[in-house]
Design a protein around this motif. Structure first.
Motif, mmCIF file in Angstrom:
data_model
loop_
_atom_site.group_PDB
_atom_site.id
_atom_site.type_symbol
_atom_site.label_atom_id
_atom_site.label_comp_id
_atom_site.label_asym_id
_atom_site.label_seq_id
_atom_site.Cartn_x
_atom_site.Cartn_y
_atom_site.Cartn_z
ATOM 1 N N CYS B 113 0.813 -1.222 0.000
ATOM 2 C CA CYS B 113 0.000 0.000 0.000
ATOM 3 C C CYS B 113 0.845 1.271 0.000
ATOM 4 N N GLN B 114 2.105 1.152 0.388
ATOM 5 C CA GLN B 114 2.904 2.378 0.527
ATOM 6 C C GLN B 114 4.123 2.387 -0.395
ATOM 7 N N MET B 118 3.893 4.855 -3.619
ATOM 8 C CA MET B 118 4.168 6.256 -3.291
ATOM 9 C C MET B 118 4.583 7.065 -4.519
ATOM 10 N N ASN B 119 5.377 6.450 -5.408
ATOM 11 C CA ASN B 119 5.779 7.160 -6.627
ATOM 12 C C ASN B 119 4.540 7.524 -7.450
ATOM 13 N N TYR B 120 3.614 6.582 -7.541
ATOM 14 C CA TYR B 120 2.383 6.781 -8.315
ATOM 15 C C TYR B 120 1.495 7.824 -7.647
ATOM 16 N N ARG B 121 1.282 7.622 -6.336
ATOM 17 C CA ARG B 121 0.396 8.521 -5.586
ATOM 18 C C ARG B 121 0.871 9.965 -5.678
ATOM 19 N N PRO B 127 9.857 9.313 -5.226
ATOM 20 C CA PRO B 127 10.321 7.984 -5.628
ATOM 21 C C PRO B 127 10.695 7.163 -4.388
ATOM 22 N N GLY B 159 4.125 -1.558 -9.237
ATOM 23 C CA GLY B 159 5.057 -0.652 -8.560
ATOM 24 C C GLY B 159 6.253 -1.335 -7.940
ATOM 25 N N LEU B 160 6.236 -2.667 -7.885
ATOM 26 C CA LEU B 160 7.399 -3.382 -7.343
ATOM 27 C C LEU B 160 8.160 -4.062 -8.470
ATOM 28 N N LYS B 161 9.482 -4.166 -8.301
ATOM 29 C CA LYS B 161 10.310 -5.014 -9.158
ATOM 30 C C LYS B 161 10.889 -6.116 -8.282
ATOM 31 N N PRO B 182 16.114 3.740 -9.053
ATOM 32 C CA PRO B 182 15.223 4.682 -8.349
ATOM 33 C C PRO B 182 13.877 4.080 -7.929
ATOM 34 N N ASP B 183 13.653 2.805 -8.247
ATOM 35 C CA ASP B 183 12.374 2.174 -7.907
ATOM 36 C C ASP B 183 12.565 1.093 -6.844
ATOM 37 N N LYS B 255 10.221 -9.730 -12.038
ATOM 38 C CA LYS B 255 9.440 -8.613 -12.554
ATOM 39 C C LYS B 255 10.395 -7.448 -12.764
ATOM 40 N N PRO B 256 10.573 -6.948 -13.955
ATOM 41 C CA PRO B 256 9.940 -7.444 -15.172
ATOM 42 C C PRO B 256 10.571 -8.752 -15.654
#
Lengths: 353, 343
Positions: B113-114, B118-121, B127, B159-161, B182-183, B255-256
């Protein structure tokens, strides 16, 4: 000043009441009133916007104006950072966040709002109850590591205080001596569940003792008392004394959200009795009595609030949906081949349609 | 507090080109290098400081880099991950550790959830360069919740790798690579391989994105990751004795997923078996099988086979050899694919 019980729940190195607490200047009191008037007008208007179909939903903070404005007014925006829930419109307004960008979350434009959190000193709007309390602790510990004077102000409510993350946050903060202030708006209700069925031990601030943290319980409907309590707590954290709890006892006068029906769990009589004194009316009487504002001032403040709301409403009405490509754009800083493929297919198929 | 450690940052790091290291040593060296190169890096978790972690991955790092940058946290995983969010917001590059795979469950709220959102939100303004190290998978006869395979769960979260190294060389380079992104990256360390030594080219990591062919072959592709890669290499040696030339593809990034590498390999071999420790249903094997089928449908000689754990809670140590795909089960999977005839 209505700082309730700074004593019984205070342990450790709480700032003493005798510490110099410079009173607020008349122009600051006038500013606090003007802010609360703006927040009140925008808040009640937002409920109307929902009824008019301008926005799909809203979480009112009616009755919590003093708690939000008073606490946020104590922040040092050069270095501090606030971590809101989804009900901190008054905090956003007080620290000068672009209110169209803030209210856009209620227009369903973007979950976190359209404002820049770093520039605004306000974390994105947070829908997970107690979701951001630990973030405040981490950010605060970062200030310690960097040797910067910032303090994190973490907002949450009596309902959120039941979440395990609040315990973890308070314990981490106390162990690390992190400069964070846990600011609880105890508004009496977590949707339909009253505080007495939510919070064991009588109050959230009572828990602070268990973490070796000082706490202040304050009348959350007295904006001056809230400001003073928060300022003290921020000073305490800023001067290396670690975290502190401020519990503002207030009342959610409105529904939980525009989808809620408080008539199913409390009566209008209950609301009248429990809500206490109106925060705006209280400050107004005090200012009149002290001779630092007259009827012209209050009329002007309300007129400013009205025109502010008009401008924000116009901004919200003009706000169209974001381009669908942004669904894909902000997932990562570095996108993935699969996501690019999905975005391309979305584009082709939506163009086709 | 950081000043005391930043003095060492410019010290040149000189290594022999190829060193013989265990995966534990390789990971330790990678963290050391990242802490040296990037003053914003922080390494923390339960017992990560003075003890050096229960697997000693952070051994000696606190003594070298100071207790401001390498530190113990209270024993609460949600706290560790939630704190990481705030540290990232404050400009740090957190490398938290969750002590064992199953201990990530209490932190799922903060991860999903966080950290992932967070990058998207924040529309890219906040980031989350968080590299979460998770000692993963089974095979060490540990108690409950110490042998889980969470890759499908993490890979499903936008949002996760997710990445998992299979040997010391990749462990060293993939961790340094992940920590420089950065992710958020979930870094799944195959704990049963921590003590296996292998050559590590300290200077040249090779290509760090995508999959890697660890053994070329002509007749069939085994797709695996983490600890299953070494097992698949053993299987390939045995199959070779029967004249079956098996290619082993280490997926590495879960992922990816490197779809092109799957197409290249299976386009050539025309047969594939996916091997993982995680339960069968909705495991990553299904995703891999679909990517292969989508790209190689016309040339495939047989449906993609899966050899996996079962849809059961990870069993106690006495039964884990029955659960984790073993050499015989993988060989039988290969046999089923080779013997497949269209109806």
């Amino acid at each position: 000043m209505d700082i309730l019980q700074p004593g019984p729940v205070t342990v450790g190195t709480a700032p003493s009441a005798s510490e110099t607490t410079p009173g607020l200047a008349p122009e600051q009191l006038r500013e606090l009133y003007s802010l609360m008037a703006s927040v009140r007008f925008l808040d009640t208007s937002a409920v109307a916007w929902q009824r008019q179909g301008i926005i799909p939903g809203y979480a009112p903070e009616l009755g919590q104006e003093a708690a939000q404005v008073g606490s946020a007014y104590a922040l040092d925006l050069d270095c501090d950072f606030a971590f809101p829930t989804y009900r901190e419109m008054g905090v956003a307004r007080t620290i000068g966040v672009d209110m169209v960008a803030y209210m856009s979350t209620h227009k369903a434009t973007w979950h976190g709002g359209m404002y820049d959190p770093q520039e605004s000193r306000l974390a994105p709007i947070q829908a997970v109850v107690a979701g951001s309390v630990l973030h405040a602790v981490g950010w605060a510990h970062g200030q310690t590591l960097q040797g910067t004077p910032g303090v994190a102000l973490s907002y949450f409510g009596d309902g959120a205080s039941s979440q395990g993350d609040v315990h973890e946050a308070m314990n981490f903060a106390a162990v690390m001596n992190a400069p964070v202030v846990f600011f609880i708006q105890n508004n009496g209700w977590a949707i339909s569940v009253p505080t007495e069925k939510q919070v064991a031990g009588g109050s959230v601030s009572a828990r602070a003792a268990g973490y070796g943290m000082p706490a202040i319980q304050v009348d959350g409907n007295d904006v001056v008392a809230v400001y003073e309590a928060t300022r003290r707590a921020l000073d305490h954290a800023r001067t290396g004394h670690g975290p502190m709890v401020v519990e503002a006892m207030t009342y959610r006068r409105g529904p939980h959200s525009t989808a809620d029906d408080p008539g199913r769990y409390r009566s209008l009589d209950d609301e009248r009795i429990d809500a206490g004194k109106d925060p705006l009316e209280r400050l107004r009487k005090r200012m009149l009595a002290d001779g630092i504002a007259d009827d012209d001032f209050f009329a002007a403040a309300h007129e400013t609030a009205r025109s502010e709301e008009e401008a924000i409403r116009a901004g919200i009405e003009a706000l169209g949906p974001r381009p669908g490509s942004e669904m894909f754009e902000f997932v990562f800083q570095e996108t993935t081949p699969s996501l690019e493929t999905q975005a391309n297919r979305w584009r082709e198929e939506s163009d086709h349609a | 507090m950081l000043e005391s450690t930043t003095a060492t940052l410019d010290a040149a790091v000189e290594y022999a080109e190829v060193e013989h290291l265990s995966m534990q040593q390789a990971l330790n060296r990678a963290l050391d290098d990242v802490l040296t190169a990037d003053p914003k890096t922080l390494v923390f978790g339960e017992d990560c400081g003075r003890l050096g972690g229960v697997f000693r991955i952070t051994d000696g790092l606190q003594a070298k880099h100071g207790d401001a940058r390498v530190f113990d946290t209270p024993l609460a995983e949600s706290g560790i991950l939630g704190m990481s969010v705030g540290l990232a917001m404050a400009g740090f590059h957190p490398i938290p550790e969750v002590q064992f795979d199953g201990f990530a469950y209490p932190a799922i709220n903060q991860i999903v959830c966080q950290i992932a959102r967070m990058n998207y939100r924040s529309r890219g303004k906040l980031p989350m360069p968080v590299t979460l190290r998770v000692p993963s998978f089974g095979g060490i006869r540990a108690p409950e919740h110490h042998g889980e395979s969470l890759e499908a769960l993490f890979a499903h979260v936008p949002g996760l790798k997710v990445v998992s190294p299979s040997d010391a060389h990749d462990a060293y380079h993939l961790l340094k690579y992940a920590a420089s992104r950065p992710d958020p990256v979930i870094f799944m360390e195959p704990k049963s391989r921590y003590w296996q030594k292998g050559p590590v080219d300290m200077r040249d990591g090779g290509t760090l994105s995508g999959a890697r062919i660890v053994r070329p072959g002509r007749h069939l592709t085994l797709v695996a990751w983490g600890a299953m890669v070494a097992r698949c290499l053993q299987v390939a040696e045995l199959a070779a004795e029967d004249g079956i030339d098996v290619e082993v593809l280490d997926l590495r990034w879960l992922k990816p997923i490197d779809a092109e590498a799957l197409a290249r390999s299976v386009g050539k071999t025309r047969r594939a078996v996916v091997v993982h420790e995680a339960p069968l249903t909705s495991g990553l094997g299904a995703e891999v099988a679909q990517l292969i089928t989508q790209q190689c449908f016309d040339t495939l000689k047989a449906p993609v086979e899966r050899v996996t754990g079962f849809d059961v809670p990870y069993p106690s140590g006495d039964l884990e050899d029955e659960y984790i795909p073993n050499i015989d089960r993988i060989l039988l999977g290969i046999q089923r694919v080779l013997e497949y005839r269209r109806g």
